[in-house]
Design a protein around this motif. Structure first.
Motif, PDB file in Angstrom:
ATOM      1  N   ASP A  87      -3.512   8.580   3.837  1.00 53.95           N
ATOM      2  CA  ASP A  87      -4.740   7.674   3.694  1.00 53.95           C
ATOM      3  C   ASP A  87      -4.555   6.397   4.104  1.00 53.95           C
ATOM      4  N   SER A  88      -5.789   5.608   4.100  1.00 54.89           N
ATOM      5  CA  SER A  88      -5.349   4.102   4.554  1.00 54.89           C
ATOM      6  C   SER A  88      -6.590   3.407   3.353  1.00 54.89           C
ATOM      7  N   ALA A  89      -6.316   2.003   3.526  1.00 54.66           N
ATOM      8  CA  ALA A  89      -7.097   1.030   2.461  1.00 54.66           C
ATOM      9  C   ALA A  89      -7.779   0.355   3.167  1.00 54.66           C
ATOM     10  N   ALA A  90      -8.902  -0.611   2.641  1.00 58.03           N
ATOM     11  CA  ALA A  90      -9.378  -1.624   3.555  1.00 58.03           C
ATOM     12  C   ALA A  90      -9.958  -2.767   2.769  1.00 58.03           C
ATOM     13  N   GLU A 125       0.428   2.458   5.275  1.00 62.12           N
ATOM     14  CA  GLU A 125       1.375   2.336   4.410  1.00 62.12           C
ATOM     15  C   GLU A 125       2.144   1.112   4.612  1.00 62.12           C
ATOM     16  N   THR A 126       2.463   0.382   3.437  1.00 61.12           N
ATOM     17  CA  THR A 126       3.223  -1.143   3.601  1.00 61.12           C
ATOM     18  C   THR A 126       4.029  -0.837   2.265  1.00 61.12           C
ATOM     19  N   PRO A 127       5.262  -0.643   2.161  1.00 57.58           N
ATOM     20  CA  PRO A 127       5.980  -0.598   1.048  1.00 57.58           C
ATOM     21  C   PRO A 127       6.383  -1.929   0.317  1.00 57.58           C
ATOM     22  N   GLN A 128       6.426  -2.792   1.211  1.00 56.86           N
ATOM     23  CA  GLN A 128       6.827  -4.281   0.635  1.00 56.86           C
ATOM     24  C   GLN A 128       5.665  -5.360   0.632  1.00 56.86           C
ATOM     25  N   TRP A 129       5.632  -6.087  -0.175  1.00 59.83           N
ATOM     26  CA  TRP A 129       4.554  -7.349  -0.160  1.00 59.83           C
ATOM     27  C   TRP A 129       4.365  -7.838   1.247  1.00 59.83           C
ATOM     28  N   TYR A 173       0.769  -1.185  -0.051  1.00 59.86           N
ATOM     29  CA  TYR A 173      -0.050   0.013  -0.121  1.00 59.86           C
ATOM     30  C   TYR A 173       0.898   1.334  -0.157  1.00 59.86           C
ATOM     31  N   GLU A 174       0.587   2.175  -1.040  1.00 56.04           N
ATOM     32  CA  GLU A 174       1.272   3.156  -1.030  1.00 56.04           C
ATOM     33  C   GLU A 174       0.065   4.504  -0.901  1.00 56.04           C
TER      34      GLU A 174
END
Length: 324
Positions: free
Chosen positions: A149-152, A174-178, A143-144
């Protein structure tokens, strides 16, 4: 006179038959199968009888639609296979309406209001009820976000239109890696079959698809998804079942008094495992063709479940009846 943007969003015309004819074979949660549309300069879209995106907005008339793509086929940074899904939130028009990049369940359109149906987030009616209820939804995400912001991810399951389980919205920061995710479905002790399901993946978590003007988030926030699957903690080898069957199976006659035939839409090298309605295994045989037969004459009358299993992956599952 040009229609207003909101009116266009709610009345867009798309032909259901075009989707059905242009789809490749049913993909799994690895997003390996996409459809290419030539209109508007060409774009890739991912649409199945279960999961669809909002890229259909790109087919609408009007200059404000030139930025309407929100789902993209990723090739350079994937977790497994050749492709992954990227959902990117955007503004439609001149900062008129904010729409999160989204992938969601939707019955295959039977009319012309594809986008309107998506925005209503109708639950899908499973072509075959989940005889074996999944315990978890798993997969991988990156997640970029833009500006915090946040995703769901959101899941709901139904039995005959009655809510069976509603999972808390899974919020992603925010999560730059898989990164692996594992969401319990709440169905491990649910006694009835599951007939309907609602599933949403959104690049911006503050969404309300029934009222687009209420959606909030940041344009450019991107959620990447790959290798989605349902899992069964109580199954051998921790069985995995993709969101969409890898193999389409036709069972006949149903009910049957003796020979039960299984036709597959392609050749498989797998195991056909049969269970009684309580989940106890009653038979198993190898399959090395596009057709299999099982002599059910020794079985008592009743309903039986089957799985087509390759390794630890359930290619297809369903049920048949024995009547004497």
């Amino acid at each position: 006179m040009k229609k207003t943007l909101l009116s266009l969003l709610m009345t867009v015309v798309m032909t259901a038959g075009a989707f059905a004819q242009q789809q490749f074979e049913f993909p799994d949660g690895g997003f390996e199968n996409w459809t290419y549309f030539d209109s508007q300069g060409g774009y890739w879209d991912y649409q199945t009888s279960i999961l669809m995106t909002l890229n259909g907005l790109y087919e609408m008339n009007g200059d404000e639609m030139t930025t309407a793509l929100t789902a993209f086929r990723e090739t350079s940074n994937v977790h497994g296979g050749n492709y992954a899904m990227r959902l990117t939130s955007t503004w439609f028009g001149t900062n008129t309406i904010f729409v999160p990049g989204a992938l969601a369940t939707l019955n295959e359109p039977v009319g012309e209001d594809y986008v309107s149906d998506f925005l209503d987030l109708h639950v899908i009616n499973l072509k075959e009820a989940f005889s074996f209820k999944p315990w978890r939804l798993t997969g991988y995400y990156r997640y970029e976000p833009v500006n915090g912001d946040s995703a769901a991810i959101e899941l709901k399951f139904y039995h005959s239109n009655a809510l069976a389980s509603s999972c808390p919205k899974f919020i992603i920061h925010e999560t730059p890696q898989w990164t692996a995710f594992d969401i319990p479905t709440g169905l491990d002790n649910y006694p009835l079959a599951i007939h309907e399901m609602s599933m949403v993946f959104a690049a911006s978590a503050d969404y309300d698809f029934s009222d687009l003007e209420s959606c909030r988030g940041q344009a450019g926030s991107s959620l990447y998804l790959d290798d989605l699957a349902f899992r069964y903690d109580n199954g051998p080898m921790e069985l995995v079942e993709p969101l969409v069957p890898v193999v389409k199976t036709t069972v006949y006659p149903n009910p049957s008094a003796d020979m039960v035939h299984f036709d597959f839409n392609k050749e498989v090298k797998a195991r056909l495992v049969i269970y009684n309605i309580n989940g106890a295994q009653v038979a198993e045989m190898n399959v090395n063709d596009s057709h299999a037969e099982y002599n059910a004459s020794a079985l008592a009358e009743g309903t039986y479940l089957y799985r087509i299993i390759e390794g630890n992956t359930i290619l297809s599952s369903g049920r048949f009846a024995v009547a004497k």
